[in-house]
Design an enzyme around this catalytic site. Structure first.
Site, PDB file in Angstrom:
ATOM      1  N   GLU A 119       8.713  -5.529  -0.947  1.00 20.82           N
ATOM      2  CA  GLU A 119       7.929  -4.795   0.080  1.00 20.82           C
ATOM      3  C   GLU A 119       8.587  -3.452   0.415  1.00 20.82           C
ATOM      4  O   GLU A 119       8.603  -3.011   1.566  1.00 20.82           O
ATOM      5  CB  GLU A 119       7.684  -5.669   1.310  1.00 20.82           C
ATOM      6  CG  GLU A 119       6.850  -6.878   0.910  1.00 20.82           C
ATOM      7  CD  GLU A 119       6.066  -7.518   2.012  1.00 20.82           C
ATOM      8  OE1 GLU A 119       5.807  -6.864   3.041  1.00 20.82           O
ATOM      9  OE2 GLU A 119       5.693  -8.677   1.824  1.00 20.82           O
ATOM     10  N   SER A 171       8.472   1.466  -6.575  1.00 19.26           N
ATOM     11  CA  SER A 171       8.636   2.317  -5.386  1.00 19.26           C
ATOM     12  C   SER A 171       7.569   3.408  -5.354  1.00 19.26           C
ATOM     13  O   SER A 171       7.041   3.746  -4.292  1.00 19.26           O
ATOM     14  CB  SER A 171      10.022   2.974  -5.398  1.00 19.26           C
ATOM     15  OG  SER A 171      11.029   1.998  -5.467  1.00 19.26           O
TER      16      SER A 171
HETATM   17  C1  FAD Z   1      10.744 -11.710  -6.341  1.00 15.70           C
HETATM   18  C2  FAD Z   1       9.851 -10.512  -6.209  1.00 15.70           C
HETATM   19  C3  FAD Z   1       8.612 -10.624  -5.566  1.00 15.70           C
HETATM   20  C4  FAD Z   1       7.774  -9.517  -5.453  1.00 15.70           C
HETATM   21  N1  FAD Z   1       6.525  -9.677  -4.890  1.00 15.70           N
HETATM   22  C5  FAD Z   1       5.635  -8.638  -4.943  1.00 15.70           C
HETATM   23  C6  FAD Z   1       4.273  -8.810  -4.546  1.00 15.70           C
HETATM   24  O1  FAD Z   1       3.867  -9.900  -4.080  1.00 15.70           O
HETATM   25  N2  FAD Z   1       3.411  -7.774  -4.679  1.00 15.70           N
HETATM   26  C7  FAD Z   1       3.805  -6.576  -5.183  1.00 15.70           C
HETATM   27  O2  FAD Z   1       2.975  -5.686  -5.288  1.00 15.70           O
HETATM   28  N3  FAD Z   1       5.094  -6.366  -5.563  1.00 15.70           N
HETATM   29  C8  FAD Z   1       6.004  -7.374  -5.477  1.00 15.70           C
HETATM   30  N4  FAD Z   1       7.309  -7.188  -5.895  1.00 15.70           N
HETATM   31  C9  FAD Z   1       7.712  -5.872  -6.398  1.00 15.70           C
HETATM   32  C10 FAD Z   1       8.696  -5.141  -5.471  1.00 15.70           C
HETATM   33  O3  FAD Z   1       8.054  -4.728  -4.300  1.00 15.70           O
HETATM   34  C11 FAD Z   1       9.286  -3.982  -6.290  1.00 15.70           C
HETATM   35  O4  FAD Z   1      10.119  -4.560  -7.273  1.00 15.70           O
HETATM   36  C12 FAD Z   1      10.063  -3.001  -5.422  1.00 15.70           C
HETATM   37  O5  FAD Z   1       9.194  -2.304  -4.560  1.00 15.70           O
HETATM   38  C13 FAD Z   1      10.873  -1.998  -6.244  1.00 15.70           C
HETATM   39  O6  FAD Z   1      10.138  -1.463  -7.282  1.00 15.70           O
HETATM   40  P1  FAD Z   1      10.791  -1.454  -8.774  1.00 15.70           P
HETATM   41  O7  FAD Z   1      11.260  -2.833  -9.054  1.00 15.70           O
HETATM   42  O8  FAD Z   1       9.813  -0.852  -9.712  1.00 15.70           O
HETATM   43  O9  FAD Z   1      12.060  -0.529  -8.639  1.00 15.70           O
HETATM   44  P2  FAD Z   1      12.097   1.079  -8.837  1.00 15.70           P
HETATM   45  O10 FAD Z   1      11.007   1.703  -8.063  1.00 15.70           O
HETATM   46  O11 FAD Z   1      12.176   1.353 -10.304  1.00 15.70           O
HETATM   47  O12 FAD Z   1      13.488   1.430  -8.145  1.00 15.70           O
HETATM   48  C14 FAD Z   1      14.745   1.243  -8.817  1.00 15.70           C
HETATM   49  C15 FAD Z   1      15.860   1.692  -7.873  1.00 15.70           C
HETATM   50  O13 FAD Z   1      15.693   3.088  -7.549  1.00 15.70           O
HETATM   51  C16 FAD Z   1      15.625   3.239  -6.139  1.00 15.70           C
HETATM   52  N5  FAD Z   1      14.679   4.317  -5.853  1.00 15.70           N
HETATM   53  C17 FAD Z   1      13.432   4.487  -6.349  1.00 15.70           C
HETATM   54  N6  FAD Z   1      12.865   5.600  -5.852  1.00 15.70           N
HETATM   55  C18 FAD Z   1      13.772   6.132  -4.991  1.00 15.70           C
HETATM   56  C19 FAD Z   1      13.779   7.296  -4.151  1.00 15.70           C
HETATM   57  N7  FAD Z   1      12.728   8.108  -4.043  1.00 15.70           N
HETATM   58  N8  FAD Z   1      14.893   7.541  -3.420  1.00 15.70           N
HETATM   59  C20 FAD Z   1      15.967   6.694  -3.460  1.00 15.70           C
HETATM   60  N9  FAD Z   1      16.015   5.598  -4.254  1.00 15.70           N
HETATM   61  C21 FAD Z   1      14.923   5.316  -4.992  1.00 15.70           C
HETATM   62  C22 FAD Z   1      15.132   1.902  -5.596  1.00 15.70           C
HETATM   63  O14 FAD Z   1      15.517   1.719  -4.245  1.00 15.70           O
HETATM   64  C23 FAD Z   1      15.850   0.958  -6.539  1.00 15.70           C
HETATM   65  O15 FAD Z   1      17.173   0.750  -6.088  1.00 15.70           O
HETATM   66  C24 FAD Z   1       8.187  -8.271  -5.979  1.00 15.70           C
HETATM   67  C25 FAD Z   1       9.432  -8.164  -6.615  1.00 15.70           C
HETATM   68  C26 FAD Z   1      10.242  -9.257  -6.748  1.00 15.70           C
HETATM   69  C27 FAD Z   1      11.544  -9.105  -7.494  1.00 15.70           C
END
Ligand code: FAD
Length: 379
Positions: free
Chosen positions: A362, A128
């Protein structure tokens, strides 16, 4: 909202998806293997070309038509719908900010589907909060040396072109990020683990590594320091693609549940005649239609050339609403099928698993809400 010509294309894609993709969906889910046969089908039928201008070998880019195609394919198979959405995601950086030379060199390969594309923003320590990325690109003569890694990258290992983001200035957060095209064959570029996962199982989600990976300076997209702004512009345009995938899953589950409710009898009547089931079906259909209204409007806004805060807000709302709809509607579809909804012989359990990711990637739906509120509260 669609013109006669757009309706015709929708009908063509709908038929193709029904006749050639629906029967593959369960196998793709079970084998968890990337479906190259579906890529070939898209190549043969020119579906990748929907997203690209004629000068690059496409059929004249239309965001709305691309969304319609993703929706229709995802009704049958969410993994297959993602192949189209990921192609757009991986190409958008070049489409929006690439040099004429980059466009001429790279877009025709993506428009024909000869090459698949990927978008590499997320890292182990930055999802995120993508500006917290650690990957670095250091200028060295005519090129840049990339070091670091990316995680959860869709199309890892199957894409030939990766739009990657890395820090060119470690002292700065957002303004220290630049974007690069990295080709899969570049020395120092490696694909790591492909993750087993809950849904969209045929799509690869993997790690990529840059180890002293030298990229020519002409592969930088835009100027140094403009990468983060570009990453966000890309997401404004690509989030509707995930919304289209979500809506396809939701409508596919709704259609299946409605057919099932006509045939399954309890207490001497089709279950659809029981008002509690009928009410669920009506809510599911209404949610899908409302989601479609947002989605098509967003596609039209992009085709009208509207960018900036207005698109940022509508695109986040569209992704939020369509993906929440997909999760709610697929859960209800499983409920309507009763025990049969929970077993693998019926497609709705797969649809429910596939729906979940649309609330996460996304930008999670928490992040979409923050984006929408930020635009609302702007002075
Ligand atoms: C199957 C799959 C395909 C993907 N494809 C791509 C891709 O092609 N390219 C790419 O770059 N990425 C890709 N991703 C990554 C995806 O975009 C990220 O997993 C997603 O953006 C969340 O980031 P994170 O997993 O690090 O969660 P974190 O950022 O660690 O978040 C964990 C939780 O905390 C919440 N949170 C975080 N910050 C806040 C805030 N400020 N306020 C409220 N809640 C918050 C989030 O909503 C979530 O519930 C993919 C992921 C998966 C699982």
């Amino acid at each position: 909202m669609l013109t006669d010509e757009q309706r015709e294309v929708r009908e063509l894609v709908r038929t193709l998806a029904r006749e050639r993709i629906a029967s593959r969906a369960a196998e793709i889910d079970k084998s968890a293997e990337f479906p190259w046969d579906i890529v070939e089908l898209f190549r043969e039928n020119g579906l990748f070309g929907l997203m690209f201008d004629e000068e690059y070998g496409g059929v004249g880019a239309s965001a709305l038509l691309t969304l319609v195609a993703i929706e229709e394919v995802s009704k049958q198979c969410a993994t297959s719908g993602l192949i189209l959405a990921a192609q757009e995601l991986g190409a958008l950086g070049i489409k929006l900010a690439g040099s004429p030379e980059q466009k001429d060199r790279l877009l025709p390969k993506l428009a024909s589907g000869e090459w698949l594309a990927a978008y590499a923003l997320t890292e182990a320590g930055s999802g995120s909060d993508s500006a917290a990325m650690a990957s670095e690109a250091t200028r060295d003569g005519d090129g840049y040396v990339l070091n670091g890694s990316k995680r959860f990258i869709t199309n890892a290992g199957v894409a030939q072109l990766y739009t990657c983001f890395a820090k060119t200035d470690r002292t700065s957060r957002h303004r220290g990020i630049s974007a690069f095209v990295v080709e899969a064959a570049t020395p120092g570029f490696e694909v790591g683990r492909i993750e087993p996962k809950l849904g969209i199982k045929g799509s690869t989600t993997g790690e990529i590594f840059f180890d002293e990976c030298v990229v020519p300076a002409e592969n930088r997209i835009g100027e140094e320091g403009e990468g983060f702004a570009l990453a966000m512009r890309v997401l404004d345009r690509s989030r509707p693609g995930i919304a289209a995938q979500a809506l396809g899953i939701a409508q596919g589950a709704t259609d299946y549940a409605a057919e099932y409710a006509k045939g399954r009898e309890t207490f001497g009547e089709p279950i659809g005649s029981h008002q509690l089931v009928a009410g669920m079906l009506a809510d599911m259909e209404t949610r899908c239609e409302a989601a479609r209204g947002l989605l098509y409007r967003c596609g039209q806004m992009i085709d009208d050339g509207i960018e900036g805060p207005e698109l940022t807000k509508l695109s986040a709302m569209t992704k939020l609403f369509c993906s929440d709809t997909a999760m709610a509607v697929t859960t209800d579809a499983v409920q309507i099928l009763g025990g049969y909804g929970y077993i693998q012989e019926y497609p709705v359990e797969r649809m429910m698993r596939d729906a979940k990711i649309t609330q996460i990637y996304e930008g999670t739906n928490q992040i979409q809400r923050l984006v929408i509120a930020r635009e609302m509260l702007r002075d």
